[in-house]
Each structure stands twice: as structure tokens, then as C-alpha cells.
Design a protein around this motif. Structure first.
Motif, PDB file in Angstrom:
ATOM      1  N   THR A 189       5.113 -24.798 -19.004  1.00 28.22           N
ATOM      2  CA  THR A 189       6.300 -25.147 -19.800  1.00 28.22           C
ATOM      3  C   THR A 189       6.323 -26.650 -20.114  1.00 28.22           C
ATOM      4  O   THR A 189       6.781 -27.060 -21.181  1.00 28.22           O
ATOM      5  N   ALA A 190       5.827 -27.476 -19.180  1.00 25.06           N
ATOM      6  CA  ALA A 190       5.778 -28.916 -19.435  1.00 25.06           C
ATOM      7  C   ALA A 190       4.849 -29.219 -20.618  1.00 25.06           C
ATOM      8  O   ALA A 190       5.172 -30.054 -21.476  1.00 25.06           O
ATOM      9  N   LEU A 191       3.715 -28.536 -20.677  1.00 30.19           N
ATOM     10  CA  LEU A 191       2.778 -28.736 -21.782  1.00 30.19           C
ATOM     11  C   LEU A 191       3.393 -28.340 -23.118  1.00 30.19           C
ATOM     12  O   LEU A 191       3.161 -29.004 -24.137  1.00 30.19           O
ATOM     13  N   GLN A 192       4.178 -27.263 -23.100  1.00 35.65           N
ATOM     14  CA  GLN A 192       4.840 -26.852 -24.347  1.00 35.65           C
ATOM     15  C   GLN A 192       5.822 -27.923 -24.801  1.00 35.65           C
ATOM     16  O   GLN A 192       5.956 -28.205 -25.997  1.00 35.65           O
ATOM     17  N   GLY A 193       6.526 -28.510 -23.835  1.00 33.10           N
ATOM     18  CA  GLY A 193       7.456 -29.578 -24.171  1.00 33.10           C
ATOM     19  C   GLY A 193       6.753 -30.811 -24.712  1.00 33.10           C
ATOM     20  O   GLY A 193       7.248 -31.465 -25.630  1.00 33.10           O
ATOM     21  N   ILE A 194       5.593 -31.122 -24.153  1.00 35.71           N
ATOM     22  CA  ILE A 194       4.816 -32.269 -24.626  1.00 35.71           C
ATOM     23  C   ILE A 194       4.369 -32.042 -26.068  1.00 35.71           C
ATOM     24  O   ILE A 194       4.403 -32.962 -26.902  1.00 35.71           O
ATOM     25  N   LYS A 195       3.969 -30.821 -26.387  1.00 35.56           N
ATOM     26  CA  LYS A 195       3.544 -30.502 -27.753  1.00 35.56           C
ATOM     27  C   LYS A 195       4.691 -30.660 -28.750  1.00 35.56           C
ATOM     28  O   LYS A 195       4.470 -31.047 -29.901  1.00 35.56           O
ATOM     29  N   GLU A 196       5.918 -30.383 -28.302  1.00 39.31           N
ATOM     30  CA  GLU A 196       7.073 -30.476 -29.193  1.00 39.31           C
ATOM     31  C   GLU A 196       7.485 -31.919 -29.463  1.00 39.31           C
ATOM     32  O   GLU A 196       8.004 -32.231 -30.544  1.00 39.31           O
ATOM     33  N   ALA A 197       7.308 -32.803 -28.493  1.00 40.53           N
ATOM     34  CA  ALA A 197       7.720 -34.201 -28.673  1.00 40.53           C
ATOM     35  C   ALA A 197       6.674 -35.123 -28.038  1.00 40.53           C
ATOM     36  O   ALA A 197       6.921 -35.734 -26.998  1.00 40.53           O
ATOM     37  N   PRO A 198       5.503 -35.225 -28.661  1.00 39.76           N
ATOM     38  CA  PRO A 198       4.403 -35.972 -28.033  1.00 39.76           C
ATOM     39  C   PRO A 198       4.575 -37.488 -28.069  1.00 39.76           C
ATOM     40  O   PRO A 198       4.008 -38.180 -27.221  1.00 39.76           O
ATOM     41  N   ILE A 199       5.306 -38.018 -29.019  1.00 36.16           N
ATOM     42  CA  ILE A 199       5.374 -39.463 -29.199  1.00 36.16           C
ATOM     43  C   ILE A 199       6.383 -40.120 -28.264  1.00 36.16           C
ATOM     44  O   ILE A 199       6.043 -41.033 -27.502  1.00 36.16           O
ATOM     45  N   TYR A 256       1.444 -37.117 -14.233  1.00 36.65           N
ATOM     46  CA  TYR A 256       0.828 -37.217 -15.547  1.00 36.65           C
ATOM     47  C   TYR A 256       1.621 -36.426 -16.586  1.00 36.65           C
ATOM     48  O   TYR A 256       1.994 -36.960 -17.643  1.00 36.65           O
ATOM     49  N   LEU A 257       1.894 -35.153 -16.284  1.00 34.64           N
ATOM     50  CA  LEU A 257       2.665 -34.327 -17.215  1.00 34.64           C
ATOM     51  C   LEU A 257       4.113 -34.799 -17.297  1.00 34.64           C
ATOM     52  O   LEU A 257       4.720 -34.763 -18.371  1.00 34.64           O
ATOM     53  N   GLY A 258       4.659 -35.234 -16.172  1.00 33.69           N
ATOM     54  CA  GLY A 258       6.037 -35.712 -16.162  1.00 33.69           C
ATOM     55  C   GLY A 258       6.213 -36.932 -17.042  1.00 33.69           C
ATOM     56  O   GLY A 258       7.200 -37.062 -17.768  1.00 33.69           O
ATOM     57  N   PHE A 270       5.852 -35.743 -20.701  1.00 35.05           N
ATOM     58  CA  PHE A 270       7.015 -34.945 -21.094  1.00 35.05           C
ATOM     59  C   PHE A 270       8.250 -35.833 -21.235  1.00 35.05           C
ATOM     60  O   PHE A 270       9.012 -35.701 -22.192  1.00 35.05           O
ATOM     61  N   GLY A 271       8.467 -36.720 -20.268  1.00 34.22           N
ATOM     62  CA  GLY A 271       9.681 -37.512 -20.265  1.00 34.22           C
ATOM     63  C   GLY A 271       9.672 -38.667 -21.246  1.00 34.22           C
ATOM     64  O   GLY A 271      10.661 -38.912 -21.933  1.00 34.22           O
ATOM     65  N   TRP A 272       8.549 -39.379 -21.320  1.00 35.17           N
ATOM     66  CA  TRP A 272       8.518 -40.629 -22.095  1.00 35.17           C
ATOM     67  C   TRP A 272       7.529 -40.589 -23.257  1.00 35.17           C
ATOM     68  O   TRP A 272       7.426 -41.575 -23.985  1.00 35.17           O
ATOM     69  N   GLY A 273       6.801 -39.490 -23.383  1.00 38.11           N
ATOM     70  CA  GLY A 273       5.861 -39.372 -24.483  1.00 38.11           C
ATOM     71  C   GLY A 273       4.673 -40.314 -24.352  1.00 38.11           C
ATOM     72  O   GLY A 273       4.493 -40.992 -23.336  1.00 38.11           O
ATOM     73  N   ILE A 274       3.873 -40.363 -25.396  1.00 40.28           N
ATOM     74  CA  ILE A 274       2.685 -41.220 -25.394  1.00 40.28           C
ATOM     75  C   ILE A 274       3.090 -42.686 -25.329  1.00 40.28           C
ATOM     76  O   ILE A 274       2.471 -43.482 -24.607  1.00 40.28           O
ATOM     77  N   VAL A 275       4.149 -43.052 -26.058  1.00 41.90           N
ATOM     78  CA  VAL A 275       4.594 -44.450 -26.085  1.00 41.90           C
ATOM     79  C   VAL A 275       5.012 -44.908 -24.689  1.00 41.90           C
ATOM     80  O   VAL A 275       4.562 -45.959 -24.191  1.00 41.90           O
ATOM     81  N   GLY A 276       5.863 -44.130 -24.030  1.00 42.74           N
ATOM     82  CA  GLY A 276       6.338 -44.507 -22.703  1.00 42.74           C
ATOM     83  C   GLY A 276       5.235 -44.508 -21.660  1.00 42.74           C
ATOM     84  O   GLY A 276       5.208 -45.368 -20.765  1.00 42.74           O
ATOM     85  N   THR A 277       4.315 -43.561 -21.774  1.00 38.40           N
ATOM     86  CA  THR A 277       3.195 -43.493 -20.821  1.00 38.40           C
ATOM     87  C   THR A 277       2.289 -44.703 -20.957  1.00 38.40           C
ATOM     88  O   THR A 277       1.835 -45.276 -19.955  1.00 38.40           O
ATOM     89  N   LEU A 278       2.028 -45.120 -22.198  1.00 39.86           N
ATOM     90  CA  LEU A 278       1.208 -46.315 -22.414  1.00 39.86           C
ATOM     91  C   LEU A 278       1.911 -47.566 -21.872  1.00 39.86           C
ATOM     92  O   LEU A 278       1.262 -48.464 -21.320  1.00 39.86           O
ATOM     93  N   LEU A 279       3.228 -47.626 -22.013  1.00 40.48           N
ATOM     94  CA  LEU A 279       3.980 -48.755 -21.464  1.00 40.48           C
ATOM     95  C   LEU A 279       3.912 -48.759 -19.937  1.00 40.48           C
ATOM     96  O   LEU A 279       3.801 -49.816 -19.309  1.00 40.48           O
ATOM     97  N   LEU A 280       3.981 -47.565 -19.331  1.00 36.34           N
ATOM     98  CA  LEU A 280       3.879 -47.463 -17.879  1.00 36.34           C
ATOM     99  C   LEU A 280       2.520 -47.951 -17.393  1.00 36.34           C
ATOM    100  O   LEU A 280       2.424 -48.733 -16.436  1.00 36.34           O
ATOM    101  N   ILE A 281       1.467 -47.505 -18.067  1.00 33.53           N
ATOM    102  CA  ILE A 281       0.113 -47.948 -17.707  1.00 33.53           C
ATOM    103  C   ILE A 281      -0.023 -49.453 -17.937  1.00 33.53           C
ATOM    104  O   ILE A 281      -0.585 -50.184 -17.111  1.00 33.53           O
ATOM    105  N   GLY A 282       0.514 -49.926 -19.066  1.00 29.83           N
ATOM    106  CA  GLY A 282       0.419 -51.340 -19.407  1.00 29.83           C
ATOM    107  C   GLY A 282       1.108 -52.247 -18.407  1.00 29.83           C
ATOM    108  O   GLY A 282       0.698 -53.410 -18.239  1.00 29.83           O
TER     109      GLY A 282
END
Length: 283
Positions: A129-139, A181-183, A186-198
Motif C-alpha cells: 500500500t505504501a508503494l501505491q501511495g508513492i506512485k500517486e504522489a511521487p514528488i 525508505y518507503l516512509g 511516501f511522506g515527503w516524496g522525492i523532494v523531501g527524501t533528497l533534502l533528508l539525504i542532503g
């Protein structure tokens, strides 16, 4: 004990295990400041805390520990790889024998028959279900706290589809996707994940000494632990992930300000008469 698993006063075996891992990394990072006699006490503490972690049978914590230890050996102590592996295997086998049979099986199942392990089946349903959510709002994602409602609504709307795919459906409301990773996606999208890594990159580049070692160990622990767990929403989980990062930035800032003050003091000395310069430097 809870269900043959050690919990002490933490109310949850995972919390005890993570607190134990944090303690081990802290003691290891500052091991050099102890005298030889006190180091023997620290080594005993390593054994006690490690045994306690195994008795919680927190598989995600054990995975995080293995990930952190393996990364440290590869980057810092590659010459001692075989020695450490042998010692770790022997200690693990000894501790394994004192666990109750049911908990021994919990450690064996994910390795021997992962698709027959109930916890693994639950995780697959949660991750689906998390993957489905990521597909719906990936950014930009949905927001991490939105997962519980999304998971419940998706299972209700797509129950037949999930049954056809042989995905285990648990009607309990899950608070998070049980994966860092999925959290994050799902929660912050690609933008938020890149900021977390950054946020971690400058900390690794500019920190040094014990602080960098501590950040290194805790980060790789979170990467291993985060494969099957996500504790950011809880206070202790957020502390484990972000405290080492804050500690690193604090040390960088302290070093920068100390250097700045030192330079300012030297400039002030240069402007003083010769005798005053000598006396100031001697003081």
C-alpha cells in the motif's frame, strides 16, 4: 519479559533494543578516553548490552547493528575483518542457544523461509500500500502522518485485487509503512527524501574525530534498521536518527567559532605593544 522477549521497563522490546544499540555505539566511540582498567568494565558492558539486545529478539535492531559493524570494519578496520566475524559468530551462537525455542524460530524463519514468516507477510502488505501511495504522489508525498488513513482506505477499496495477488491483509491500522525508505518517499516524496539525504552530506564532510565516528555508526545503524522499521514519528525514534546529525553540526559550528575567536585574539595581540604581546602569549 513479554512473549518470551526481554522488555525490562521499556514496555516494548524494540525500544529496549534500540536504546541498547545507542549505548553500545556511544561507549565504543568514547572507548579511548577510559583507562585500561575501566575498559575491562566497558567490554563487560558490551557483552551485557549485546545479550540484552539478542534477548529482545528485535530482528530489525540486530540487522541495524550488523549493518553498522560491517560498514565500520570495511571503512576503518578491514585488516581485522576475519577476526571480528569469527568472534561475532561465536558470541551469536552462544546467545542463540539461550533463547526460547519459539524466539529461535523467529530468527531462523526470515532466513530459511521468509515468505512463510507471518511478520514478513505483514510487512509485504504494508509495503504494497505504501508503494501505491508513492506512485500517486511521487514528488511531494502525502505527509507521513497520512499513511494510516491511506493504508486503511486503500485496503478497503482494493481488497479483491490484493487477495488475487496473495497479499496478506491485516485490518489493523498501521501508523507508518515500517520502512525508513518507503516512509520517507511516501511522506515527503522525492523532494523531501533528497533534502533528508542532503542534510547528512555536509555533516559527514566537515565533522571529524569521535563525532564523525558516532555519526557514521548511527547512520548505518538507521539504514539497516530502517529496512523494516520506521520510528521517526516517535520521540525516541526521531532522537536516534537526528541527534547524531545535530551533534555533528554542533561540533562543526563550535570548531568554526573557536577558530574565529582565535583569529580575532591574535589580531588583537598584533595591535598591542611588544611587551604586552609577550605577556599575553605567555598567559
Amino acid at each position: 519479559m513479554f512473549d518470551d522477549r526481554l522488555i525490562l521497563s521499556y514496555g516494548n522490546p524494540h525500544r529496549l533494543a534500540v536504546a541498547g544499540a545507542f549505548s553500545i555505539f556511544t561507549l565504543f566511540t568514547y572507548l579511548s578516553i577510559f583507562s585500561k582498567k575501566k575498559r575491562l568494565i566497558v567490554y563487560c558492558l558490551f557483552v551485557i548490552i549485546g545479550t540484552a539486545i539478542f534477548m529482545t529478539v528485535s530482528r530489525s535492531t540486530i540487522l541495524g547493528l550488523l549493518c553498522a559493524i560491517a560498514a565500520y570494519i570495511l571503512f576503518y578496520r578491514s585488516k581485522h575483518l576475519i577476526k571480528v566475524v569469527v568472534v561475532a559468530v561465536l558470541i551469536s551462537l552462544i546467545i542463540f542457544t539461550i533463547l526460547p525455542p519459539r524466539q529461535q524460530q523467529r530468527l531462523i524463519d526470515p532466513l530459511s523461509a521468509p515468505l512463510h514468516d507471518r511478520t514478513t507477510k505483514q510487512r509485504i502488505g504494508i509495503w504494497y500500500t505504501a508503494l501505491q501511495g508513492i506512485k500517486e504522489a511521487p514528488i511531494l508525498g502525502h505527509g507521513l502522518r497520512a499513511y494510516s488513513d491511506y493504508d486503511s482506505d486503500y485496503k478497503e477499496a482494493h481488497r479483491a485485487e490484493m487477495v488475487d495477488k496473495n497479499i496478506l491483509i491485516i485490518d489493523s491500522r498501521w501508523a507508518h509503512p515500517h520502512s525508513l525508505y518507503l516512509g520517507s518517499l511516501f511522506g515527503w516524496g522525492i523532494v523531501g527524501t533528497l533534502l533528508l539525504i542532503g542534510a547528512f552530506i555536509p555533516a559527514f564532510r566537515h565533522s571529524s574525530g569521535r563525532i564523525k565516528t558516532f555519526l557514521f555508526l548511527m547512520t548505518f545503524f538507521s539504514l539497516g534498521y530502517g529496512l523494516t522499521e520506521l520510528r521517526i514519528k516517535s520521540d525516541d525514534g526521531a532522537f536516534i536518527l537526528f541527534f547524531p546529525l545535530g551533534l555533528a553540526y554542533g561540533s562543526i559550528l563550535f570548531e568554526h567559532l573557536s577558530q574565529k575567536n582565535k583569529t580575532t585574539s591574535e589580531d588583537q595581540i598584533q595591535a598591542k605593544p611588544f611587551t604586552t604581546k609577550i605577556l599575553t602569549l605567555l598567559n
